[in-house]
Design a protein around this motif. Structure first.
Motif, PDB file in Angstrom:
ATOM      1  N   ARG A  64      -0.813  -0.258  -6.313  1.00  0.00           N
ATOM      2  CA  ARG A  64       0.638  -0.616  -6.262  1.00  0.00           C
ATOM      3  C   ARG A  64       1.270   0.109  -4.967  1.00  0.00           C
ATOM      4  O   ARG A  64       0.293   0.928  -4.230  1.00  0.00           O
ATOM      5  N   SER A  65       2.402  -0.187  -4.665  1.00  0.00           N
ATOM      6  CA  SER A  65       2.988   0.520  -3.727  1.00  0.00           C
ATOM      7  C   SER A  65       3.267   2.141  -3.786  1.00  0.00           C
ATOM      8  O   SER A  65       3.375   2.940  -3.243  1.00  0.00           O
ATOM      9  N   GLY A  66       3.905   2.346  -5.189  1.00  0.00           N
ATOM     10  CA  GLY A  66       4.203   3.620  -5.621  1.00  0.00           C
ATOM     11  C   GLY A  66       2.715   4.438  -5.779  1.00  0.00           C
ATOM     12  O   GLY A  66       1.776   4.019  -5.473  1.00  0.00           O
ATOM     13  N   PRO A  67       3.102   6.021  -6.031  1.00  0.00           N
ATOM     14  CA  PRO A  67       1.982   6.659  -6.191  1.00  0.00           C
ATOM     15  C   PRO A  67       1.011   6.285  -7.256  1.00  0.00           C
ATOM     16  O   PRO A  67       1.342   5.957  -8.342  1.00  0.00           O
ATOM     17  N   THR A  73      -0.311  11.631  -0.292  1.00  0.00           N
ATOM     18  CA  THR A  73      -0.466  10.635  -1.267  1.00  0.00           C
ATOM     19  C   THR A  73      -0.984  11.096  -2.621  1.00  0.00           C
ATOM     20  O   THR A  73      -1.175  10.123  -3.371  1.00  0.00           O
ATOM     21  N   LEU A  99       8.665   2.267  -5.945  1.00  0.00           N
ATOM     22  CA  LEU A  99       8.462   1.840  -4.635  1.00  0.00           C
ATOM     23  C   LEU A  99       8.154   0.225  -4.622  1.00  0.00           C
ATOM     24  O   LEU A  99       7.809  -0.501  -3.798  1.00  0.00           O
ATOM     25  N   ASP A 100       7.614  -0.111  -6.026  1.00  0.00           N
ATOM     26  CA  ASP A 100       7.162  -1.545  -6.352  1.00  0.00           C
ATOM     27  C   ASP A 100       8.362  -2.408  -6.616  1.00  0.00           C
ATOM     28  O   ASP A 100       8.055  -3.583  -6.518  1.00  0.00           O
ATOM     29  N   THR A 134       6.392   1.172  -9.951  1.00  0.00           N
ATOM     30  CA  THR A 134       7.337   2.167  -9.731  1.00  0.00           C
ATOM     31  C   THR A 134       8.632   1.997  -8.776  1.00  0.00           C
ATOM     32  O   THR A 134       8.514   0.731  -8.657  1.00  0.00           O
ATOM     33  N   ARG A 137      -3.376   6.497  -8.134  1.00  0.00           N
ATOM     34  CA  ARG A 137      -5.004   7.051  -7.992  1.00  0.00           C
ATOM     35  C   ARG A 137      -5.706   6.059  -7.024  1.00  0.00           C
ATOM     36  O   ARG A 137      -5.203   4.877  -7.189  1.00  0.00           O
ATOM     37  N   GLY A 171       0.952  -1.224  -0.053  1.00  0.00           N
ATOM     38  CA  GLY A 171      -0.050   0.037   0.029  1.00  0.00           C
ATOM     39  C   GLY A 171       1.046   1.112   0.163  1.00  0.00           C
ATOM     40  O   GLY A 171       0.508   2.523  -0.320  1.00  0.00           O
ATOM     41  N   GLY A 172       1.861   1.150   0.459  1.00  0.00           N
ATOM     42  CA  GLY A 172       3.087   2.116   0.021  1.00  0.00           C
ATOM     43  C   GLY A 172       3.217   3.114   1.307  1.00  0.00           C
ATOM     44  O   GLY A 172       2.393   2.951   2.239  1.00  0.00           O
TER      45      GLY A 172
END
Ligand SMILES: Cc1cc2nc3c(=O)[nH]c(=O)nc-3n(C[C@H](O)[C@H](O)[C@H](O)COP(=O)(O)OP(=O)(O)OC[C@H]3O[C@@H](n4cnc5c(N)ncnc54)[C@H](O)[C@@H]3O)c2cc1C
Lengths: 778, 286
Positions: free
Chosen positions: B181-184, B95, A707-708, A705, B186, A446-447
């Motif tokens: 996803r974990s990155g930025p 976020t 982060l992924d 990204t 929507r 979830g980041g």
């Protein structure tokens, strides 16, 4: 992504990782790409940056329907717009009406029937990009909308969507005894979605008419000669009058570029006599180029009670989309590798590639091999669970080695250190749990600042092994030609192998540095006036073009040394070149390369053509592959079991590379491949609804990204030389893509206990049902 | 095509510029607007740049409220001093896209774009914020953010969003967002929860599941009654869980006609909203 240094920053004890090499040149050194800085700084010119005096802008009108009959096309409203120079439709194609990468089954412009959403119908050249787009939109097309065939299972019985029929290829592979039955049987149904190559730079090109009535196409082609041949045939021109000039390639995961854009571009330049430029929007890019085959796989594995595989039965259905492209090849790979890198004495694998009204599929690296890997590794996990056996142990009992037979009856002659690879990833230390390492900020699924809750996060560890072929298969003529020139102590390589980011131009420099001992090596830009080198795909340029460069360089070396050797009465073999100096074995002779040249220029051209392969026969049997590469991976994931969100924490890789030619580039290739695989496992799926592509953009189509992207740890690179391959090296880019999704799925299985039989993994499939809470009071 | 770009230095000048050229479009960070321009969806005849208007880039205090400038960037709102004032808005701002976008994208732009996935919107809805609109000739009016978003009381020609009035509640607030996803990315769904201890109220809004943020009013009232407001503001875990389900059912309706089992997509979205709401309330009360 954690960058090429990440893997080397903290090497786990006892592992072999690429080390920075102080030696600045030659094979085995981490020679950096010459264009790296320009690319990082944004000054490197791509096709979208090209400009020519008096250029016009093109726009392509694409079908809004996946399946429709075209009743009428009226281009008059577009032609009438001020600033519009030309409008072309199927009627204006002077040569072949059909094009296509392997099979010419695809109209340049649809004229009677539209077979997929986004199929080109007309193209416009105008003096401003907005005018071109407006004009394209002004073309009136009357459609009779037809029901699209979007379920590949329905394609068999659906009316033919194309004169070639709906069955593009069928391979019923039969190997061994169909009646044999194992003590233990597991079955599974697996689905793999539609991954898009999603190159960071969308398609773009500039076409410039030539005084001789021909045309030059400046495009980011990865297979320039094929693209030229297709274009020339459609233009009705001799191949010599069409020249494809390769510009910088902004990302290529397979066959890049869309002939459906290049050919209209050239046509418009020929008709208007002006240079014409086109820069595809992101949406057009998604609609225009080929995708990975969505695949449906049914498996039944038979094993004995000890966990040894007895028989594998499988049915594999590839959705080829509207046109054949390279689907026949993808199917051959899927069927041949359906059992994975395991010894299986009896295999019955039936594969089909069928036509639908979905977006066309084609070559994306790891084609066919990736989809089956996700399935056969899912089966291995299932089998381990049924037998109550450790999943790695089960795999170890079945791994393939050199000398074993594949289910195509091809004997594996190259190194196949599958057991060693698996052992290496199993033994690598596991990353610490964040609870044990309070220093490290825990990046939850979830980041950062996300909804993740540590109490709901489960960690899982999973394994995958897999294999992929290198080079074209089933009798493809894999040949490349290269020229090497030396003068004044610097060398030039001319070879039509396109640098796609795979590192070929760096490798070419390294080869020449090694053989000729000169530091300064230039690699010439690629165009189709040079002899063909084939497509930049399937790891072929390391082998075929690298091999050709090495041969040419060695021929130049002989020409350089022969006069010296003759003068000193010794054989060429007794002379060595290093750092621009030529010395004899006994030190008597010592001169420089520049002196030895005596102002001359030396040239040599050579070819490399690996041993031939043969097509699979009617039972899927035959020596179809030149080379094979293997990898094993261990994935560690964190799953928020209430939300179904997943983060891949680490992927540990052991890979069969033959020989490390450039450690830094190799690590980067592996990291890139793993990341693409993680994308396939967790998020990348170009969705369609009734054949219409949904959300073709980077907001709707999510890519991993920074982060992924997981930490990629290279636990082992097995350097067992492949004696038939150039340098003994195996191409490294595809096999990580093949194995990573399977390893991630296996890890999510271990974290959640859920079957995980669909890629990308959807959150609902990674949620673990909690005991129902007591009803609220109040 | 002649394009005029003006960059006024004050709000009054900006409104005047807009009145002078009604076909011009205001641009703040440009992260939504320029994407539409670049893709050819929008061809503004002129632009009024708001980036130089300092009075819109900060905030003031007024009768227990904060008056937030429309030009506040997400990056600015994400900083700790702002987070101490309006924690949920800061959490949403942190976020709202990748850093480059948050450095440029503004609160006003987020409101006017009114995307279902606009991250500030559920927070503003839960805070029952009002928007101060500046119109031609010094006219100014104040509209509840929900009226603006639903189109009940839309932005009029020549009007700019000047400020956003937000109550200062001095109590925990949370904003949680589910993404792919974990990155930025929507929001697939988002939930804002705001405590208003003075009124013994809990306010909640769900974003991204409908064109505008939705308020589950019954669930709010019910859960407020479950909280021990005089003590340590505790809540039984079951009540927290039930709140989640309550919010989810209220905000993610099953399609009509009500079938026996809702479709899989609805079930999954409800599950997501339920977990978000439970966690958001749990964290606010922790
Ligand atoms: C890659 C990317 C990722 C993104 N991710 C997110 C995300 O995760 N969450 C999210 O919520 N948003 C996201 N966005 C959208 C965008 O960044 C936000 O909506 C941002 O708040 C818009 O603000 P802006 O200042 O850039 O608006 P602009 O683009 O300048 O303007 C947007 C609209 O508002 C109007 N406008 C702007 N200011 C005013 C004003 N004061 N008065 C009247 N009208 C005005 C403009 O005319 C225009 O119509 C993303 C955008 C991009 C490009």
């Amino acid at each position: 992504m954690t960058g090429p240094d990440a893997a080397t920053a903290t090497p786990p004890a006892g592992t072999r990782v690429p080390q920075a090499d102080p030696r600045p040149h030659g094979l085995g050194a981490s020679v950096p790409p010459l264009d790296a800085l320009a690319k990082a700084q944004g000054t490197f010119p791509y096709a979208a940056d090209l400009w020519a005096e008096g250029l016009l802008w093109a726009a392509v009108l694409r079908s809004p329907h996946p399946h429709a009959r075209i009743l009428r096309i009226d281009t008059a409203p577009a032609v009438a717009l001020p600033g519009v120079h030309s409008v072309v439709t199927a009627e204006d194609v002077p040569g072949e009406a059909l094009q296509g990468r392997r099979v010419h089954d695809r109209p340049v412009f649809a004229s009677e029937l539209v077979r997929h959403h986004g199929e080109p119908i007309a193209a416009v050249a105008a003096d401003h990009p907005d005018t071109a787009r407006l004009a394209a939109a002004a073309i009136v097309v009357e459609y009779e909308v037809l029901e699209p065939v979007t379920d590949p299972e329905q394609a068999f019985n659906a009316p033919p969507l194309h004169p070639d029929g709906n069955l593009i290829r069928h391979i019923p592979l039969c190997f061994g005894d169909p009646d044999i039955i194992g003590d233990v049987i597991v079955e599974g149904l697996y689905r793999v979605g539609r991954q898009d190559p999603a190159p960071i730079g969308a398609e773009a090109g500039l076409a410039v008419p030539r005084p001789d009535g021909g045309v030059e196409l400046y495009v980011a082609s990865t297979d320039p000669h094929t693209d030229r041949d297709l274009a020339a045939a459609c233009f009705g021109l001799e191949q010599e009058r069409v020249r494809v000039v390769v510009t910088g390639v902004p990302g290529a995961m397979g066959d890049r570029e869309d002939a459906g854009m290049q050919i209209p571009l050239g046509l418009l330049a020929l008709r208007t006599g002006h240079p014409v430029k086109l820069v595809a929007t992101r949406e057009e890019s998604f609609l225009g180029h080929v995708h990975r085959h969505p695949t449906l796989l049914r498996y039944r594995h038979h094993a004995d009670t000890e966990g040894r595989l007895v028989k594998v039965e499988a049915q594999i259905l590839l959705d080829a989309g509207a046109y054949a492209d390279t689907s026949a090849e993808a199917l051959a790979a899927a069927v041949a590798f359906a059992c994975g890198p395991y010894v299986v004495s009896h295999a019955f694998v039936e594969g089909w590639a069928v036509r639908t009204n979905n977006p066309p599929s084609g070559h994306v690296r790891g084609e066919g091999a990736m989809q089956v890997c996700a399935a056969y590794e899912g089966q291995m996990d299932k089998l381990a669970a049924k037998l109550g056996m450790d999943p790695v142990e089960l795999r170890m009992r079945n791994v393939m080695a050199t000398g074993d037979l594949m289910p195509t009856s091809q004997s594996v002659t190259c190194p196949a250190p599958v057991g060693e690879l698996l052992q290496a990833v199993r033994e690598a230390p596991l990353p610490p749990l964040p609870v044990d390492d309070t220093e490290a900020a825990w990046l939850l699924p979830g980041g950062p600042d996300g909804a993740g809750d540590p109490a709901a996060v489960r960690r899982g560890v999973g394994y995958g092994v897999g294999m992929v072929h290198m080079l074209g298969i089933e009798g493809a003529d894999e040949v490349s030609t290269a020229t090497v020139r030396i003068s004044n102590g610097s060398a030039t390589v001319i070879c039509a192998a396109v640098e796609t980011g795979q590192g070929f131009s760096t490798l070419a420099r390294q080869i020449v540095q090694e053989v000729l001992g000169v530091d300064e090596v230039h690699v010439a830009p690629v165009d189709t006036d040079q002899p063909p080198a084939g497509a930049s795909a399937r790891g072929r340029h390391t082998w075929v073009s690298g091999g050709a460069v090495e041969r040419a360089a060695k021929m130049v070396r002989t020409q350089l040394l022969q006069p010296l050797a003759a003068r000193f009465g010794m054989s060429v073999e007794l002379l060595s070149i290093a750092d621009g100096k030529i010395t004899s074995y006994d030190g008597v002779l010592s001169t420089t390369v520049a002196e030895a040249l005596e102002g001359k220029e030396l040239w040599a051209t050579a070819q490399c053509r690996p041993h031939p392969t043969e097509p699979l026969d009617e039972f899927g049997q035959g020596d179809a592959f030149v080379g094979l590469a293997f990898a094993a991976m261990r994935a560690v994931v964190d799953v928020d079991i209430e939300m179904g969100t997943i983060r891949v924490v680490e992927v540990t890789v052991a890979q069969d590379v033959g020989r490390v030619l450039n450690p830094r580039r190799l690590a980067a290739r592996i990291e890139a491949g793993v990341t693409q695989g993680v994308g396939m496992a967790l998020m990348e799926d170009l969705r369609t609804s009734h054949g219409l592509v949904q959300k073709p953009g980077f907001t709707g189509y999510a890519l991993p990204t920074a982060l992924d992207a997981p930490d990629v740890v290279i636990a082992k690179l097995v350097e067992e030389r492949d004696v038939v391959a150039s340098f003994g090296a195996k191409a490294a880019g595809a096999v990580p893509v093949v194995v990573a999704p399977a390893a991630v799925a296996s890890a999510v299985r271990s974290a959640t206990g859920r079957p995980i039989n669909r890629l990308p993994i959807r959150p609902q499939n990674a949620i673990v049902a909690q005991p129902a809470p007591p009803p609220p009071h109040g | 095509m002649e394009q005029v770009v003006v960059t006024p230095a004050s709000l009054d000048e900006a409104v005047a510029a807009l009145s002078a050229r009604p076909e011009a479009v205001p641009v703040a960070g440009g992260t939504d607007l320029m994407a539409a321009v670049n893709s050819g969806h929008l061809r503004p005849a002129g632009l009024v740049g708001l980036g130089r208007i300092n009075e819109l880039r900060g905030w003031q205090y007024q009768d227990g409220h904060a008056l937030l400038g429309a030009g506040l960037t997400h990056a600015r709102m994400g900083r700790p001093d702002f987070a101490a004032l309006i924690p949920a808005l800061a959490a949403a701002a942190r976020t709202a896209g990748p850093p480059q976008i948050r450095n440029a994208g503004t609160l006003g732009g987020n409101i006017v774009t009114a995307a279902p996935t606009g991250d500030s919107l559920p927070v503003l809805a839960a805070l029952e914020a009002t928007v101060v609109l500046a119109g031609p000739d010094g006219a100014s009016r104040e509209v509840p953010v929900s009226h603006l978003l639903t189109g009940l009381d839309p932005l009029r020609t020549g009007e700019l969003v000047a400020f956003v009035r937000v109550p200062l509640l001095h109590a925990p607030q949370t904003f949680l967002k589910a993404t792919g996803r974990s990155g930025p990315a929507r929001a697939i769904a988002s939930v804002a929860v705001v405590l208003d201890p003075a009124r013994r109220a809990v306010r909640c809004a769900v974003g991204a599941v409908a064109p505008v943020p939705l308020r589950p009013l019954e669930a709010e009232n019910w859960v407020a009654s479950c909280i021990d407001w005089d003590g340590k503001r505790r809540i039984a875990p079951e009540a927290c869980e039930a709140f989640g389900d309550y919010v989810a059912v209220a905000c993610v309706p099953a399609p009509e006609p009500e079938e026996s089992a809702p479709p899989a997509g609805v079930v999954q979205l409800r599950r997501t909203v339920s977990v978000l709401a439970r966690r958001a309330l749990g964290r606010a009360l922790a």
